[in-house]
Write an enzyme that holds these catalytic residues in place. Structure first.
Site, PDB file in Angstrom:
ATOM      1  N   GLU A 191      55.108  77.192 -45.001  1.00  0.00           N
ATOM      2  CA  GLU A 191      54.263  78.364 -44.775  1.00  0.00           C
ATOM      3  C   GLU A 191      55.076  79.396 -43.988  1.00  0.00           C
ATOM      4  OE1 GLU A 191      50.581  77.695 -42.653  1.00  0.00           O
ATOM      5  OE2 GLU A 191      49.868  79.682 -43.164  1.00  0.00           O
ATOM      6  N   GLU A 249      44.940  71.074 -37.173  1.00  0.00           N
ATOM      7  CA  GLU A 249      45.669  70.751 -38.408  1.00  0.00           C
ATOM      8  C   GLU A 249      44.839  69.837 -39.298  1.00  0.00           C
ATOM      9  OE1 GLU A 249      48.042  72.672 -38.703  1.00  0.00           O
ATOM     10  OE2 GLU A 249      48.290  73.167 -36.587  1.00  0.00           O
ATOM     11  N   ALA A 266      52.331  73.596 -35.173  1.00  0.00           N
ATOM     12  CA  ALA A 266      52.227  72.489 -36.117  1.00  0.00           C
ATOM     13  C   ALA A 266      51.859  73.047 -37.483  1.00  0.00           C
ATOM     14  CB  ALA A 266      51.158  71.497 -35.665  1.00  0.00           C
TER      15      ALA A 266
END
Ligand code: 0A1
Ligand code: ZN
Length: 879
Positions: free
Chosen positions: A127, A304, A268
């Site tokens: 990402e 997450e 993360a």
């Protein structure tokens, strides 16, 4: 790196992809000198695309193309064009297989995007646009494919080989090599792809879902961290349970893995079934992590994990929709944290971050809507606006709909869009459809940048026993956006009678039953609300629980604030009244002489907080924290940092001296000695005693010094050890400071996370100066390639040590510019973030602003500026 001007990408130019990829077959050959990636795509024309040209375009970045085949046949040089950042095949069939072979050098990848190495292991970060650094691919989130990934590597160096989904095959290869194949049954965008290869230890646990499925939970960490996994694992199980209970979301794969890596640009990453974490956001033990770290880990593990639904199962159509997944997921993780600890404390922490940092962003050159409409570099848009303001926007929907209709809306959203890549508007639509509410005007929260100002004036009519509130809202201009429309603001409030009791609120002409709190809905530029049956002028408690991300302008008197501090039933507003009072007192000293009197009622209010044990101690611990310099600067129109710093320090010194006995008593009362536990009660106790210690050392108290030294040596946990260290470092006891810093480093030098704490205590210390920060950068433990080290030294200095950063001679600015220029060559994402404080130069009074601007210009003039830094610097200097 580039010299030409980066392109701007516009939301209005969004087109559906011309080609879709149904399946991706990847084979990674990992070596020390590099990696070869074989990628075979099953491609077909998108029937929904108007583009019938037959032209296929794939994204790429820093790739060596070694092979290209269409349906098994090599493409001749004339049949494709490799433009470096794009691979074009002008004529392709309706449906075909495409094989791309690329060569990459993970060991030399310092940007930490794509495939790179961290402490000897291979790992990925895709990402937003990192997958294109691995292979040529349509790198956009609306292309969702099923991935099968085979990883081949030397068995001795890389016994653990991981990717998304389930491992379906493994075996030995020649030359001591081995392979593992992973298959992910869920179609996903390539930004969720992940690969890890390394010599890692495995920690196992399991979770039984609400339908009785047994999920295999695994953490992979370097052997030296094997004893730091329990907290994250427990947090994971709590998150899984919570998401089932609160959102009805069950985990979907049979295995869920977490990996810790030391070099990571962000906190993360939610890769499907294989979350990768910055070590500092996942590893913890009582000896090495503070309470704040434990809490951050719990929140990030949850964040997450929650992405598995809000982000992965339902993803973003394009990167303008980033807040679709981030705002919603931050909202979800903050609900979770509130449920795990103290709701009020969590709210205070969220709002502090929002008002200090997001409001500053919203008032600066990079201000953008929650759904931006253009960008140059998407990495620059992982912002507080997308995350934190985005979460507030979702929270307002929750407030407007109430928990039940909100849940109905989220159910509909997940059901309607499962497996799709959608927009923030699809989210709002689901909420509207499920609730029957009209959120047309509410949508402006996504479209308009800037923090709305809500101005409240009141009038009491004794004869009619009516109390009237006149409320106006304005949304300020931001770069490129003027003439904004009113937004739909849920404005929660209550009224307190002279006896401190809440009044039953009855609006004139409204037949709703009287209630002690109301959520007024502001949709127009101005409104008037009349409350009837009010026997005496009340004290208004406005924007309770911070029901909207706005600034409230109301002429509070100090009497009213003191009254709210002790009577408001809304814990958040009790805290906020204390903050407003402290801000008012500090601000009044900024322009006053050294001998100006400090509001005596502030002292008595703090005394009350320190001595009344009947109060919620977690709230008291928060109320005792003075507003930060960063917040005071944010509030000021043309801040003079040195004066603000001195005024704040004067208030602190004054309070500490006046309340010395109470602080000592508070310290001893909370010096439990009991076993270390992470309950909010115990956390509050530790916060209180360390706050008391800090204040005592602030005024150089000799008894405080003894206590700090003893606490440092006797502590059985990092919260207390670091609390003592910090207090000493921020004191005038120079010898103690040096001794304890040395001892600390000697003891913890092999633990990078603790060394980062050690760095930040020093670079953030107001007793420290630029020379000391430069010395830290020369220290053996400093590492330019490790973002955590860069942040803990340079980032903390520029973001928290504000008196030194804003030194009169401009040395702090020149220093930061120098570091940004240096870092841009190796890690543009971090360089661009680091530059943020300088980009706010317009806010600062004459000389400072000019010095900051000059420093920024030296960055602008760097040859080969990255797109990341180019964007923030040019936007800041523009206009
Ligand atoms: N999606 C992740 C954060 C993240 C974003 C970008 C990254 O690289 C540019 C890495 C991680 C999250 O919200 O946790
Ligand atoms: Zn996220």
């Amino acid at each position: 790196m580039r010299t030409n001007q980066p392109q701007t990408v516009y939301l209005s130019e969004y087109r559906v992809p011309a080609y879709l990829v149904d399946h991706v077959d990847l084979r990674f050959e990992l070596f020390e000198e590099g990696a070869r990636v074989h990628s075979t795509l099953a491609v077909r024309r998108n029937p929904e695309s108007a583009d019938t040209s037959g032209r296929l375009e794939l994204d790429g970045d820093s790739l060596v193309l070694e092979g290209l085949q269409l349906d098994g046949r090599d493409l001749e040089p004339g049949q494709y064009e490799n433009q470096g950042d794009r691979l074009v095949i002008p004529e392709v069939p309706e449906q075909f297989g495409l094989t791309v072979v690329t060569w990459i050098e993970p060991q030399n990848n310092t940007r930490l995007e794509g495939l790179y190495k961290s402490s000897g292991m291979f790992c990925t970060q895709c990402e937003a646009e990192g997958f294109r650094c691995i292979t040529f691919f349509p790198d956009r989130p609306d292309v969702m494919a099923r991935f099968r990934t085979r990883i081949e590597a030397d068995r001795a160096g890389y016994p653990v080989l991981l990717s998304n989904g389930n491992d379906v095959e493994r075996g030995e290869l020649e030359g001591g090599r081995h392979f593992v194949t992973w298959e992910d049954p869920f179609p996903k965008p390539c930004y969720l792809f992940a690969l890890v290869a390394g010599d890692l230890v495995e920690k196992r646990d399991s979770f039984r879902t609400c339908t009785g499925r047994e999920i295999d939970l695994r953490m992979y960490v370097e052997p030296r961290n094997a004893d730091k996994c329990d907290h994250a694992m427990d947090s994971l199980k709590r998150s899984m349970r919570w998401d089932e209970a609160i959102y009805g979301r069950e985990y979907d794969l049979d295995i869920f893995m977490i990996v810790a890596v030391d070099d990571f640009n962000m906190g993360a990453m939610e890769n499907k079934g294989l979350n990768i974490f910055n070590s500092s956001c996942v590893l913890a033990s009582q000896d090495t992590a503070t309470d704040a770290t434990f809490q951050r880990i719990e929140a990030i593990v949850a964040h997450e994990y929650f992405h598995n639904w809000s982000g992965n199962r339902v993803t973003c159509r394009d990167w303008f929709q980033l807040s679709l997944k981030e705002g919603f997921t931050v909202f979800r993780d903050s609900q979770f944290s509130a449920d795990m600890g103290s709701t009020t404390v969590k709210r205070i922490e969220d709002v502090t971050l929002l008002r200090t940092a997001q409001f500053a962003e919203d008032g600066g050159p990079m201000a953008h809507p929650v759904r931006p409409s253009f960008y140059m570099e998407i990495s620059n848009f992982y912002t507080l606006t997308i995350y934190e303001k985005g979460a507030e926007v979702v929270r307002m929907i929750h407030t407007l709909l109430g928990p039940d209709l909100f849940r109905k809306g989220s159910d509909l959203y997940f059901e309607r869009h499962d497996g799709q890549a959608v927009t923030t508007d699809d989210f709002v639509k689901a909420m509207e459809d499920a609730s029957g509410r009209d959120l047309t005007r509410f949508r402006r929260w996504y479209e308009q940048a800037g923090t709305p100002v809500v101005t409240v004036r009141d009038e009491y009519d004794e004869a009619r026993q009516v109390y009237r509130l006149d409320i106006r809202q304005t949304v300020p201009d931001t770069p490129g956006q003027t003439g904004k429309q009113p937004q739909h603001i849920p404005f929660a409030l209550g009224l307190l009678g002279t006896d401190g009791q809440p009044l039953a609120l009855k609006l004139v002409g409204d037949d709703a039953l009287p209630a002690e709190q109301r959520v007024l809905e502001l949709t127009e530029a101005s409104h008037s609300f009349e409350f009837e049956g009010v026997a005496a002028r009340p004290v208004p408690s406005l924007l309770r629980d911070f029901s909207a991300p706005v600034r409230v302008d109301y002429p509070w008197t100090r009497e009213q604030l003191l009254f709210l501090m002790s009577h408001d039933p809304d814990g958040f507003n009790r805290w906020d009244a204390g903050q407003r009072l402290a801000v008012d007192v500090i601000e009044s000293l900024v322009d006053a002489g050294e001998d100006a009197e400090i509001e005596p009622r502030l002292v008595s209010a703090y005394r009350h907080l320190l001595t009344d044990e009947g109060l919620d101690q977690a709230l008291v611990a928060k109320m005792l924290q003075l507003p930060s310099e960063a917040y005071l600067i944010e509030l000021a129109a043309a801040p003079r940092v040195q004066q603000i710093y001195r005024a704040r320090t004067r208030v602190m010194d004054h309070l500490a001296a006046a309340l010395r006995e109470e602080l000592l008593a508070c310290y001893h009362r909370n010096n439990g000695g009991a076993e270390y536990r992470l309950t909010s009660d115990d956390i509050a106790r530790r916060t209180l005693r360390n706050t008391a210690l800090g204040w005592l050392l602030q005024i150089g108290d000799a008894e405080g010094r003894e206590l700090a030294l003893r606490q440092y040596h006797d502590a059985d946990n990092m919260t207390d050890r670091l609390g003592a260290l910090r207090a000493l470092v921020n004191s005038d006891y120079h010898e103690d400071r040096e001794q304890v810093l040395d001892a600390f480093y000697q003891r913890w030098q092999d633990d990078p996370q603790v060394v980062e704490l050690w760095f930040s205590v020093q670079s953030g210390s107001t007793r420290g100066n630029l020379e000391q920060v430069r010395a830290l950068m020369e220290h053996a433990a400093f590492d330019w390639k490790n973002p955590n080290k860069v942040r803990s030294v340079i980032g903390v200095f520029a973001g928290q040590n504000l008196a030194a950063f804003h030194a009169e001679d401009g040395s702090g600015y020149r220093f930061l510019a120098e570091q940004v220029r240096h870092l841009d060559a190796s890690n543009p994402q971090i360089a661009a973030r680091l530059a943020t404080p300088l980009t706010r130069w317009r806010k600062f009074a004459s000389v400072h602003g000019e010095q900051m601007k000059a420093a920024l210009e030296t960055i602008r003039d760097r040859e080969g500026l990255s797109r990341d830094v180019y964007e923030v610097v040019h936007k800041s200097l523009a206009g």
